[in-house]
Every structure is written in structure tokens, then in C-alpha cells.
Design an enzyme around this catalytic site. Structure first.
Site, PDB file in Angstrom:
ATOM      1  N   GLU A  69       0.812  -1.213   0.000  1.00  0.00           N
ATOM      2  CA  GLU A  69       0.000   0.000   0.000  1.00  0.00           C
ATOM      3  C   GLU A  69       0.851   1.271   0.000  1.00  0.00           C
ATOM      4  O   GLU A  69       0.668   2.179   0.804  1.00  0.00           O
ATOM      5  CB  GLU A  69      -0.968  -0.039   1.184  1.00  0.00           C
ATOM      6  CG  GLU A  69      -1.983  -1.174   1.023  1.00  0.00           C
ATOM      7  CD  GLU A  69      -2.961  -1.286   2.181  1.00  0.00           C
ATOM      8  OE1 GLU A  69      -2.590  -0.915   3.315  1.00  0.00           O
ATOM      9  OE2 GLU A  69      -4.089  -1.740   1.955  1.00  0.00           O
ATOM     10  N   ASN A  91       6.531   7.306   4.503  1.00  0.00           N
ATOM     11  CA  ASN A  91       5.718   6.179   4.961  1.00  0.00           C
ATOM     12  C   ASN A  91       6.348   5.597   6.220  1.00  0.00           C
ATOM     13  O   ASN A  91       6.742   4.435   6.258  1.00  0.00           O
ATOM     14  CB  ASN A  91       5.617   5.112   3.870  1.00  0.00           C
ATOM     15  CG  ASN A  91       4.983   5.637   2.595  1.00  0.00           C
ATOM     16  OD1 ASN A  91       3.773   5.674   2.465  1.00  0.00           O
ATOM     17  ND2 ASN A  91       5.816   6.052   1.648  1.00  0.00           N
ATOM     18  N   HIS A 311     -18.343 -10.228   5.185  1.00  0.00           N
ATOM     19  CA  HIS A 311     -17.049  -9.605   5.463  1.00  0.00           C
ATOM     20  C   HIS A 311     -16.384 -10.329   6.617  1.00  0.00           C
ATOM     21  O   HIS A 311     -16.978 -10.517   7.672  1.00  0.00           O
ATOM     22  CB  HIS A 311     -17.216  -8.120   5.824  1.00  0.00           C
ATOM     23  CG  HIS A 311     -15.897  -7.445   6.088  1.00  0.00           C
ATOM     24  ND1 HIS A 311     -15.536  -6.940   7.318  1.00  0.00           N
ATOM     25  CD2 HIS A 311     -14.834  -7.216   5.267  1.00  0.00           C
ATOM     26  CE1 HIS A 311     -14.325  -6.420   7.242  1.00  0.00           C
ATOM     27  NE2 HIS A 311     -13.880  -6.576   6.022  1.00  0.00           N
ATOM     28  N   HIS A 312     -15.146 -10.742   6.406  1.00  0.00           N
ATOM     29  CA  HIS A 312     -14.337 -11.405   7.431  1.00  0.00           C
ATOM     30  C   HIS A 312     -13.037 -10.636   7.610  1.00  0.00           C
ATOM     31  O   HIS A 312     -12.104 -10.801   6.829  1.00  0.00           O
ATOM     32  CB  HIS A 312     -14.000 -12.844   7.034  1.00  0.00           C
ATOM     33  CG  HIS A 312     -15.166 -13.773   7.041  1.00  0.00           C
ATOM     34  ND1 HIS A 312     -15.157 -14.981   6.363  1.00  0.00           N
ATOM     35  CD2 HIS A 312     -16.369 -13.691   7.647  1.00  0.00           C
ATOM     36  CE1 HIS A 312     -16.320 -15.602   6.557  1.00  0.00           C
ATOM     37  NE2 HIS A 312     -17.071 -14.829   7.323  1.00  0.00           N
ATOM     38  N   GLU A 313     -12.967  -9.760   8.583  1.00  0.00           N
ATOM     39  CA  GLU A 313     -11.685  -9.148   8.945  1.00  0.00           C
ATOM     40  C   GLU A 313     -11.002 -10.069   9.938  1.00  0.00           C
ATOM     41  O   GLU A 313     -11.487 -10.261  11.056  1.00  0.00           O
ATOM     42  CB  GLU A 313     -11.881  -7.756   9.541  1.00  0.00           C
ATOM     43  CG  GLU A 313     -10.594  -7.105  10.021  1.00  0.00           C
ATOM     44  CD  GLU A 313      -9.489  -7.112   8.971  1.00  0.00           C
ATOM     45  OE1 GLU A 313      -8.469  -7.789   9.205  1.00  0.00           O
ATOM     46  OE2 GLU A 313      -9.659  -6.459   7.926  1.00  0.00           O
ATOM     47  N   HIS A 381      -8.353  -8.815   0.921  1.00  0.00           N
ATOM     48  CA  HIS A 381      -7.645  -7.539   1.045  1.00  0.00           C
ATOM     49  C   HIS A 381      -6.453  -7.706   1.988  1.00  0.00           C
ATOM     50  O   HIS A 381      -6.493  -8.517   2.911  1.00  0.00           O
ATOM     51  CB  HIS A 381      -8.582  -6.457   1.561  1.00  0.00           C
ATOM     52  CG  HIS A 381      -9.501  -5.918   0.513  1.00  0.00           C
ATOM     53  ND1 HIS A 381      -9.693  -4.568   0.306  1.00  0.00           N
ATOM     54  CD2 HIS A 381     -10.268  -6.546  -0.416  1.00  0.00           C
ATOM     55  CE1 HIS A 381     -10.544  -4.394  -0.685  1.00  0.00           C
ATOM     56  NE2 HIS A 381     -10.921  -5.583  -1.140  1.00  0.00           N
ATOM     57  N   GLU A 382      -5.417  -6.918   1.737  1.00  0.00           N
ATOM     58  CA  GLU A 382      -4.153  -6.978   2.480  1.00  0.00           C
ATOM     59  C   GLU A 382      -3.451  -8.335   2.333  1.00  0.00           C
ATOM     60  O   GLU A 382      -2.542  -8.653   3.091  1.00  0.00           O
ATOM     61  CB  GLU A 382      -4.335  -6.660   3.979  1.00  0.00           C
ATOM     62  CG  GLU A 382      -4.796  -5.253   4.272  1.00  0.00           C
ATOM     63  CD  GLU A 382      -6.296  -5.115   4.267  1.00  0.00           C
ATOM     64  OE1 GLU A 382      -6.781  -4.035   3.898  1.00  0.00           O
ATOM     65  OE2 GLU A 382      -6.994  -6.086   4.621  1.00  0.00           O
ATOM     66  N   GLU A 400      -7.341  -7.013  -3.269  1.00  0.00           N
ATOM     67  CA  GLU A 400      -6.880  -5.631  -3.167  1.00  0.00           C
ATOM     68  C   GLU A 400      -5.375  -5.648  -3.446  1.00  0.00           C
ATOM     69  O   GLU A 400      -4.936  -5.390  -4.543  1.00  0.00           O
ATOM     70  CB  GLU A 400      -7.181  -5.072  -1.782  1.00  0.00           C
ATOM     71  CG  GLU A 400      -6.732  -3.632  -1.610  1.00  0.00           C
ATOM     72  CD  GLU A 400      -6.754  -3.216  -0.152  1.00  0.00           C
ATOM     73  OE1 GLU A 400      -7.121  -2.064   0.109  1.00  0.00           O
ATOM     74  OE2 GLU A 400      -6.382  -4.039   0.706  1.00  0.00           O
ATOM     75  N   GLU A 406      -9.415   3.214  -1.068  1.00  0.00           N
ATOM     76  CA  GLU A 406      -9.593   3.638   0.313  1.00  0.00           C
ATOM     77  C   GLU A 406      -8.572   4.695   0.722  1.00  0.00           C
ATOM     78  O   GLU A 406      -8.833   5.523   1.604  1.00  0.00           O
ATOM     79  CB  GLU A 406      -9.510   2.444   1.255  1.00  0.00           C
ATOM     80  CG  GLU A 406      -8.144   1.778   1.306  1.00  0.00           C
ATOM     81  CD  GLU A 406      -8.118   0.547   2.195  1.00  0.00           C
ATOM     82  OE1 GLU A 406      -9.172   0.214   2.767  1.00  0.00           O
ATOM     83  OE2 GLU A 406      -7.054  -0.079   2.319  1.00  0.00           O
TER      84      GLU A 406
END
Length: 600
Positions: A69, A91, A311-313, A381-382, A400, A406
Site C-alpha cells: 500500500e 511512509n 465480510h471477514h476481517e 484484502h491486504e 486488493e 480507500e
């Protein structure tokens, strides 16, 4: 194809280096046959080298074992070292590998106009590769993501590494249309793929990303230990996004506008301390918050012809997620969910692995394989960057794995960012970029000072230039209702295609692509530019001869500008045929979108 066997007589061991050459490039990998004196072994390092002939221009991001990212940097290879220091400073929360290591997919352009891309294909049971530049001799060397002990991979013969790929062309359009990475992956392993469908969706997401709503149900921060928190005794914070009333609002909007699914983030217990973990695993992936009636909302969605997207974080607790995976997928099956967006924010626990190491790469693929057994599509994602595995497992419908939309709420990305990603990140597979932000100044409806570096027409273009069979209408319903005439393009545009033609392209400058909607005679065209804008001359030679089309053009207004006048657009309609020409001017940070609907 050429397979070269290398022998080590003293140890009675051998390896094979296999090369495959295509019209647009080549791939090679190392294979370890089953043999008497080589069974289990550990890879200490891999030293594949890629020598370049000159000080090429490169589009790169810092090498990092845990995130992609970063905002893309354009520079000469010789400038990477000095610019890396600035990138590291900008960063500070991220941890680049070194001052000259970059991530794949690495896009370059030689001084004489040759386009070169280095990546990898079919990364299975192996760590992700980075590239370390020796800028004294212009040679890249592979750097593998280590595990928690600093080793690279545990192997058992027979086995092989991923393919190391090089795509080459003197035409930038050929880079975007190359199938080399997909071709180096194994054929589809799912016998019946009829349940794998393209998805256009909206969701309870952007308002949390911007900061207006919350994922967590309460601010009381109860003792979040799995199965022991009594949310009935907690005080709601009044900002929880995943509530029954709001979700019904999104369902109604999706049903009215022909969207397939509604993503809902923050529906399940544990978000009060999901990032800190409270030293415990906080998610079970089956228990909803008190204000989210899972069964009733699914029934309501199905009655409207819409599905909810799960959604599963995982908060990067991979072990905990695998523990719950079967139960979570079974819950989805019971309630008619067909797709899941998973997330891996934070440090990998409990082992301290890296996001791109062998352990986590195996985890991501395990989730996809298990999902296939339950007829579930996965959008991670990630996770690690894709390497074409969607050919083998097409239920891996999106990822992603880059700096997505985002980040427009986290300070923004430069306008040229989206006209580099198709040359880099998208080489390995489709990206869930989350386009379609119409209200680009976030402080007009929230406390967030960030703003989107794109015109409204430029956002429409992303549905064509950022390929994905999973596309989100990412803004709020009320914002789309305010610009309903422009939203018509999002209603109309397909997300799955029979044909794609890249009409013009230059990394970091502009991209224009025409795509034919699957099982129809309709075409859609999208063009996106960087901060300098671009003038496009589009010949409609790809249309069927003898047929007329209703052409609707969504373009930047003459005074449009991503910074000063992003919502200035014009919509024009006319009838066109094969051979006609469209002349379209893209504003700085702008773009255009065209629908070509075949007439009877």
C-alpha cells in the site's frame, strides 16, 4: 519449452531449470525432482538475477514483506536509492526491506522505447519474491520473503518454485493485454464453475473508511474475549454503520439500481479492540452485533433480488480464522451468501510471520480452496499480490493487494497512480480497487480533510481501465442520487467481458480500453489520464460492420479539473457505426466513459 537438468554428482542430487517462451515474453522456474538424496529441505535463499541493459525508467514501490500500500514512484533505476529514502520518510509506519529493493510487478521502459515487466506466476507453497537492485551494475536479484525464523521456505520433493516472468514489447498496449502470467498457471481445478458469477456491489464501507461511521457497536471497549462479552449490557455509540435500518437502505438502493450485492463491514462482534486483539482472538465470524439481524436482513435482501456480501476481517490472526473457517462458510451457505471479502490488517499473530511469506501464502490459498468446496467466491484484502492463481481457482474473484481507493480517504493518491496500476499490480490478476467516488471533497459531508485526486468522469473510467469481475459502486447512495445521470453508466457497465481492446496506453500517462460485454453485442470504452490530462482520438473500428449503436459519452466538461472542478461533466448521445471517430479531451486527473449499446 526447454528443461535443463543440473547435476551435483558428489551429492547425487539434481535440479531442473524449466524455461517457457511466448510471443510476448518468457518464464522460468526451478524444479526439484523426487530423488534418493533430496527429500525434505529448507531454502536458505534464491539468487535469480535479472540484468538490465540501461538506466531504464521504472514504476516501482519499495520492497516490503507486509504491504503493497505504497504510492507508486516513477524514476530512473539509478535514482531508486535516493528516492527510496524519501519514500521511507513519507511512509514512516511501513518497513521497506532496503534502500534498493522493490516489489514486483516491476514495470520499466528502456531509453529506446522497449517496455519490460518482471513478475512471478503461480506462487504456491513458496514465499513472494522481491527484487534487490545492484545499481552499480544494473542487476536485480531475487529476494524471498522470510518466515518467522528468517528462513525462506520448507520444501519436500517433488516440488518447484513459482515461475519468474519477463514480459517484453515495444507497444505499451501489449503489456496490458498479455496473458503470459495466466498461461503459466495450472488450468482450472473446479469442475463446475457455473456458480462463479461477476458481481457489481455497493456497501456499508466508505462511510467508515472516511470516519463518519464506525465498525464497532460501542465505545465502552468491553473485555473483548471470544464468547464472554455481553453486548446487551454495553452502550451503543450511535455511529455503528452495520445496523438494520442502514443496511436496508443499501439493499433498497442496490435493488433499485440493478446492483447484485451489498457488502456490510462491522456486522460481527469484536471490533471494539480488533486491532489490538486484547491479547486474544476477538472474532468468531458467526456472531452478529445486537443491531444486525443477520437472518432478517438476508431474507429482506433476497426478497429484493439482492444478496449480502460477507465480510471477514481476520486482523491477521490467520490461525484463528482457519479455526473458524468451516463454521463461517457454513453460516454463509445457510443464509445464501455467495461471496466474502476477507481482510488481513495488522501483524500476523501468533507466529510473527510476514504477510508475503510461505506460511501466509499457503493460508490465502487454503481459504480459496475451502471456499470452492462451499461454492463461495473470495475477495481478499491486504493479502499477497496475485500471481495468476485465479486461472486455477476462478472463485478467487478479486484482491486488493495494492494502494486502493480507500487511500483517497487517508491523504489521497496522485492522479497518475491509477494509470500505473494496470501495468504493475493488475498483471497478476483483477483488483478490487473500489472506484466510483462522486463527491471527491470528503470534508463536504464528514470531518475528513482528504480529497480524491480524480474528476467524476475519471471515476467512471476506472470501471474499464481497472479490470475486475468484482466492481464496487463505492460512494454513498445519497451521493449517487445527487448525480443520477452520471450514475447511469455504473448501472449499465458490465463487469465481465468477451473481448478487450487496448486502444492507447502509456504507463503513468493514459490508458484507453474498449471491452465487449459478455454474451452481448454491447461495448464500453473507458479512458483515464494523469494530472496532465490527455486528448484521445477513438476510432470505433472494433464495432460490428453494418450495425448501429446508441453511443452515450460521459466526459469531463471543458472547465473540469481534478483539484478545482472535479464534478464538471457533460453527457452526450448520438448514433454511431463502425469506422466513426470520437474525439475526447480528458481533464487533468480526468477521463471519460462511453457506452455503445447495439441497436436492433
Amino acid at each position: 519449452e526447454l528443461a535443463m537438468t543440473l547435476s551435483q554428482p558428489s551429492e547425487e542430487r539434481s535440479i531442473i531449470i524449466r524455461f517457457r517462451v511466448y510471443n510476448d515474453g518468457m518464464g522460468f522456474r526451478y524444479e526439484f525432482p523426487q530423488q534418493k538424496n533430496l527429500s525434505y529441505f529448507i531454502i536458505k535463499d534464491e539468487r535469480s538475477e535479472f540484468a538490465v541493459s540501461d538506466d531504464h525508467t521504472a514504476w516501482w514501490i519499495p520492497g516490503d514483506y507486509d504491504t503493497q500500500e505504497y504510492e507508486i514512484v516513477e524514476s530512473k533505476l539509478s535514482e531508486i536509492r535516493s528516492l527510496m529514502k524519501q519514500s521511507i520518510s513519507d511512509n514512516a509506519s511501513q518497513t521497506p526491506i532496503s534502500e534498493t529493493a522493490v516489489q514486483t510487478s516491476l514495470q520499466m521502459k528502456s531509453p529506446n522505447g522497449l517496455y519490460i515487466n518482471i513478475h512471478e506466476a503461480a506462487c504456491v507453497n513458496y514465499p513472494t519474491m522481491h527484487l534487490e537492485l545492484d545499481d552499480s551494475r544494473m542487476v536485480f536479484t531475487s529476494v524471498l520473503t522470510p518466515n518467522a525464523e528468517g528462513l525462506k521456505a520448507y520444501m519436500q520433493t517433488p516440488c518447484q518454485t513459482p515461475w519468474r516472468t519477463v514480459i517484453v514489447s515495444d507497444d505499451a498496449r501489449n503489456m496490458l493485454s498479455s496473458n503470459l502470467i495466466l498461461n503459466l498457471n495450472e488450468p482450472c481445478k473446479i469442475e463446475d464453475t457455473s456458480w462463479i458469477k461477476p458481481v457489481k456491489y455497493c456497501g456499508v464501507w466508505w462511510e467508515m473508511i472516511v470516519g463518519k461511521s464506525s465498525w464497532n457497536y460501542t465505545d465502552d471497549y468491553p473485555s473483548v474475549i471470544l464468547g464472554k462479552t455481553d453486548y446487551a449490557k454495553s452502550r451503543p455509540n450511535g455511529r455503528h454503520g452495520a445496523n438494520n435500518e442502514k443496511v436496508r437502505r443499501y439493499i433498497d438502493f442496490a435493488a433499485k439500481n440493478g446492483l447484485d450485492q451489498v457488502l456490510v463491514e462491522g456486522w460481527n462482534e469484536g471490533w471494539e479492540d480488533w486491532f489490538g486483539h486484547s491479547k486474544f482472538d476477538v472474532f468468531d465470524f458467526v456472531t452478529p452485533y445486537p443491531d444486525f439481524d443477520l437472518q432478517a436482513l438476508n431474507e429482506y435482501a433476497h426478497s429484493k433480488g439482492v444478496r449480502l456480501m460477507m465480510h471477514h476481517e481476520t486482523s491477521s490472526s490467520a490461525t484463528n480464522y482457519e479455526r473458524w473457517l468451516k463454521s463461517a462458510y457454513e453460516l454463509m451457505n445457510r443464509h445464501g451468501y455467495t461471496a466474502v471479502k476477507s481482510g488481513y490488517v495488522g501483524d500476523i499473530i501468533p507466529r510473527g510471520e510476514h504477510h508475503y511469506g510461505q506460511y501466509m501464502n499457503n493460508h490465502y490459498l487454503y481459504c480459496v480452496e475451502e471456499a470452492a468446496k462451499h461454492k463461495i467466491m473470495v475477495n481478499a484484502h491486504e493479502a499477497t499480490r496475485p500471481t495468476g492463481l485465479c486461472r486455477t481457482w476462478p472463485n478467487l474473484i478479486g484482491n486488493e493487494s495494492a494502494r486502493g481507493g480507500e487511500f483517497e480517504a487517508f491523504g489521497g493518491s496522485k492522479p497518475f497512480h491509477t494509470v500505473v496500476l494496470p501495468f504493475t499490480r493488475l498483471q497478476g490478476g483483477p483488483m478490487d480497487y473500489t472506484p466510483g467516488i462522486f463527491v471527491t471533497r470528503l470534508n463536504t459531508w464528514s470531518d475528513n480533510p482528504s480529497w480524491v485526486r480524480s474528476t467524476l468522469a475519471g471515476q467512471l473510467a476506472l470501471y474499464l481501465t481497472m479490470y475486475s469481475p468484482l466492481q464496487m459502486a463505492a460512494d454513498l447512495p445519497e451521493h449517487y442520487e445527487k448525480f443520477d445521470d452520471a450514475f447511469q453508466f455504473i448501472r449499465d457497465v458490465a463487469v465481465d467481458w468477451d473481448d478487450s481492446r487496448y486502444l492507447e496506453a502509456e504507463p503513468g500517462r493514459y490508458i484507453t480500453v474498449a471491452r465487449k460485454a459478455k454474451n452481448t453485442e454491447n461495448w464500453f470504452v473507458g479512458g483515464k489520464s494523469n494530472e496532465n490530462g490527455h486528448s484521445s482520438v477513438i476510432r470505433l473500428d472494433f464495432l460490428d460492420k453494418g450495425r448501429k449503436y446508441e453511443c452515450t459519452v460521459y466526459a469531463d466538461a471543458p472547465n473540469a479539473h481534478y483539484e478545482t472542478n472535479p464534478q464538471a461533466y457533460v453527457i452526450t448521445k448520438k448514433t454511431v457505426k463502425q469506422g466513426d471517430t470520437l474525439r475526447l479531451k480528458q481533464a487533468p486527473g480526468g477521463g471519460f466513459a462511453v457506452s455503445l449499446i447495439a441497436l436492433p
